[in-house]
Enzyme design. Sequence first.
Site, PDB file in Angstrom:
ATOM      1  N   GLY A 139      52.634  60.067  64.316  1.00 53.03           N
ATOM      2  CA  GLY A 139      52.034  59.801  65.612  1.00 53.03           C
ATOM      3  C   GLY A 139      50.626  59.259  65.469  1.00 53.03           C
ATOM      4  O   GLY A 139      50.299  58.497  64.552  1.00 53.03           O
ATOM      5  N   GLY A 140      49.746  59.679  66.381  1.00 57.69           N
ATOM      6  CA  GLY A 140      48.367  59.198  66.365  1.00 57.69           C
ATOM      7  C   GLY A 140      47.618  59.564  65.108  1.00 57.69           C
ATOM      8  O   GLY A 140      46.634  58.910  64.750  1.00 57.69           O
ATOM      9  N   GLY A 196      44.622  23.285  49.299  1.00 56.17           N
ATOM     10  CA  GLY A 196      43.962  24.326  50.078  1.00 56.17           C
ATOM     11  C   GLY A 196      43.925  25.655  49.365  1.00 56.17           C
ATOM     12  O   GLY A 196      42.999  26.455  49.564  1.00 56.17           O
ATOM     13  N   ALA A 197      44.901  25.909  48.502  1.00 52.04           N
ATOM     14  CA  ALA A 197      44.911  27.172  47.763  1.00 52.04           C
ATOM     15  C   ALA A 197      43.759  27.213  46.759  1.00 52.04           C
ATOM     16  O   ALA A 197      43.189  28.281  46.501  1.00 52.04           O
ATOM     17  CB  ALA A 197      46.244  27.361  47.061  1.00 52.04           C
TER      18      ALA A 197
END
Length: 514
Positions: free
Chosen positions: A171-172, A405-406
């Site tokens: 949960g939280g 771009g790499a």
Amino acid sequence: MSISEKVSALAAQQERLALGGGEKAIAKRHEQGRMTARERLALLFDTGTFTETDLFVQHRGTELGMTGRAVPAEGVVTGFGQVNGRLVYAFSQDFTVMGGSLGEMHAQKIVKLQKLAMKAGAPIVGLQDSGGARIQEGIDALNGYGQIFLQNTLASGVIPQLSVIMGPCAGGAVYSPGLTDWVFMVDGTSHMYITGPDVIRAVTGEQTTHDALGGAKAHAGRSGVAHFVAPDEAACIEQVKQLLAYLPANNIDDAPLAAPVAPAINAEALLEIVPENPNKPYDVREVLQAVVDGGSFFEVQADWAKNMVVGFARLQGQTVGIVANQPKFLAGCIDIDASDKAARFIRVCDAFNIPLVTFVDTPGYLPGVAQEHGGIIRHGAKLLYAYCEATVPKLVVVLRKAYGGAYLAMCSQSLGADWTVAWPGAEIAVMGADGAANILFKPGAEAADPAAARAEWVATYKEKFNTPYIAAARGLVEAVIDPRQTRQYLLNGLVGVASKRESRPAKKHGNVPL
């Protein structure tokens, strides 16, 4: 009552509270192969150094049977001590006491400890073992979680925060570990998830188990939530101690120095490890073993995004952060998960003044519809952002491929690299020669043998463009080096930029492409 009687009563009360849920509950934990909250702390801290805080804190609940109910130490042990001679704060949730559930005062003990750790400028370790929010305390328990989350966020980048999942975390409750720097899990006994198998089955009809949904292997290999996995609790705590040895106490201090150790593999091996054929895979970790101090490489998230290797190592005893493409997986391509993995690690190193050493061998970003629709643009931008944002010393070694771009994304000089060296076989170019031929090569009608003409064109392209010397001629690479000299060049580079200072535009914060 005399003072001696009061002292005896105090000792009896301390002993009772230290037993937590009692001897039967402790025996049950041992039968399950698990340690108690206090046993875990005893294993973490140097013998005799742990000082407990807030042992006598009590809950204020009055609903659903809480009036007068004893909850020893409020189900969580808090305090500080020495780990390998260095100050560390820690809390350990006690599952023998109401399942380690978090109520108002349980949370207040943790929040108080978080604030103390910040004041002291010391790491904080959270040993998590809890059934979740204490339902009997309702909104007060939820508010307690919120206060812990706030302190996690305020401490981020100031002191190291380590979360050690020793049991359930649901949960939280999962968001406190999610906000910290490092998550450790134990195979078979640790579980983390927002909604458990029963809820998922009821809502979606999906069939799963606690381990398959939120076990250590699921989070280490699929979600990337866990950074480290251990086979048992003792090994997990040993991993925690090992990591702390690489980290500074806070964002102002430097990481501790260790005794220098020669590399585990002789430098001569570097002439053989990386194949000349750019399409042939190899294990980049072998390169690391021939460069960094022997036995010092401590890999992070080893089972997730395996095409990118990150971790800590030492160079002549100094802690450095390692980021490396891994040609053994996906040819070293950068994909969504690899971008996230490296970007997060880079930012942690930058926050704690740890120099970055990047080893480059990548043909580019991973192509594909799934990658594009999954947001490779957004995720890939995180990697660029992290390198551009980092102000620690940034050293780069181009091993083989560095395309397009790499090449830029892997800490090119354009992004702020301070010291870049390349091996003589490195290919720093817009793309590989074969890819360029597919676009540019047009065999003329006079070509008697188009295949031979293409091969000649490819060879010429490689000679002219796919070398490190053009980048060196532009000053984008400081040196082209003999691979066997890699360690020495990195040591020289660390010395050269050790006192680096950078000023950045004043702003509240940047807008990282999350």
